[in-house]
Design an enzyme around this catalytic site. Structure first.
Site, PDB file in Angstrom:
ATOM      1  N   HIS A   1       0.829  -1.212   0.000  1.00  0.00           N
ATOM      2  CA  HIS A   1       0.000   0.000   0.000  1.00  0.00           C
ATOM      3  C   HIS A   1       0.857   1.254   0.000  1.00  0.00           C
ATOM      4  CE1 HIS A   1       0.617   1.273   4.219  1.00  0.00           C
ATOM      5  NE2 HIS A   1       0.747  -0.016   4.461  1.00  0.00           N
ATOM      6  N   CYS A   2       0.239   2.358  -0.421  1.00  0.00           N
ATOM      7  CA  CYS A   2       0.869   3.683  -0.337  1.00  0.00           C
ATOM      8  C   CYS A   2      -0.203   4.624   0.209  1.00  0.00           C
ATOM      9  CB  CYS A   2       1.415   4.118  -1.700  1.00  0.00           C
ATOM     10  SG  CYS A   2       0.206   4.142  -3.035  1.00  0.00           S
ATOM     11  N   SER A   3      -0.160   5.894  -0.133  1.00  0.00           N
ATOM     12  CA  SER A   3      -1.153   6.828   0.414  1.00  0.00           C
ATOM     13  C   SER A   3      -2.539   6.607  -0.180  1.00  0.00           C
ATOM     14  CB  SER A   3      -0.710   8.274   0.159  1.00  0.00           C
ATOM     15  OG  SER A   3       0.476   8.560   0.862  1.00  0.00           O
TER      16      SER A   3
ATOM     17  N   GLY B   1      -3.041   4.170  -2.762  1.00  0.00           N
ATOM     18  CA  GLY B   1      -3.166   2.784  -3.171  1.00  0.00           C
ATOM     19  C   GLY B   1      -3.404   2.587  -4.654  1.00  0.00           C
TER      20      GLY B   1
ATOM     21  N   THR C   1       1.564   1.912  -5.620  1.00  0.00           N
ATOM     22  CA  THR C   1       1.081   0.554  -5.432  1.00  0.00           C
ATOM     23  C   THR C   1       0.651  -0.060  -6.759  1.00  0.00           C
ATOM     24  OG1 THR C   1       0.365   0.992  -3.169  1.00  0.00           O
ATOM     25  CG2 THR C   1      -0.696  -0.848  -4.297  1.00  0.00           C
TER      26      THR C   1
END
Length: 199
Positions: free
Chosen positions: A68-70, A72, A76
């Site tokens: 995940h990232c901020s 997504g 990602t």
């Protein structure tokens, strides 16, 4: 839990020319965000390679992986596309998978609601333009992967040559995936590997 920043703090200044283009030339935010993908690829090759390596290790040991990232969808989305490519997924299926992030658009828009007024003042744009930042545009992914192939010949060569990925990892990942298809999914694993990207 593995923290894998796509671009470290010392590289963030490289985003300034793109931001200035938005501020002074009123380039659309949608266009601006599309241009961040080459930036992610240039400075984040090592991070993407590490995600692939961690995911392969988890797959080979029967563990689940959460990436995940901020939002997504961008960092990602690229990482997921690379993983799918390495196990020989069809290109059309890879792009379709990436675009599935748009199903979460209403939730993502609600999530950033608190910062919308600040962004409107800073960039002088309306809600429709701000919303264009939150989509997963298949054209961004397609252009990114085409750019990689033009520069490196393949996604795998990019991860190995630019990211430092062990050349044996893609083959191990493909082998694991082939066995997964042939034998069916393994029993659920209690441990999950979480690999977050970060700004």
């Amino acid at each position: 839990h593995v923290w894998t920043p796509v671009y470290p703090v010392q590289r963030r200044s490289e985003m300034i020319p793109l931001m200035l283009r938005v501020l002074f030339f009123r380039a659309s935010l949608h266009s601006f965000f599309g241009r961040t993908y080459p930036f992610f690829l240039r400075v984040g090759a090592g991070a993407f390679a590490r995600v692939v390596a961690e995911a392969a290790e988890a797959e080979l040991s029967g563990r689940a992986v959460l990436i995940h990232c901020s939002a997504g969808k961008d960092r990602t989305g690229l990482a997921a596309a690379f993983l799918l490519h390495l196990v020989n997924a069809d290109e059309e299926a890879i792009v379709h998978d990436y675009a599935l992030s748009n199903r979460a658009f209403p939730q993502l828009l609600a999530h950033v609601a608190g910062s919308r007024s600040s962004l409107r003042r800073r960039f002088g744009v309306d809600d429709r333009q701000l919303a264009s930042l939150l989509v997963a545009d298949p054209a961004w992914l397609t252009a990114a992967m085409d750019g990689i192939r033009k520069s490196y010949g393949s996604i795998e060569r990019y991860l190995v040559d630019a990211g430092g990925l062990d050349p044996e990892v893609p083959a191990r990942l493909r082998k694991a995936y082939a066995e997964f298809v042939a034998d069916g999914p393994p029993a659920p694993a209690p441990e999950t590997r979480v690999i977050p990207f970060s700004y």
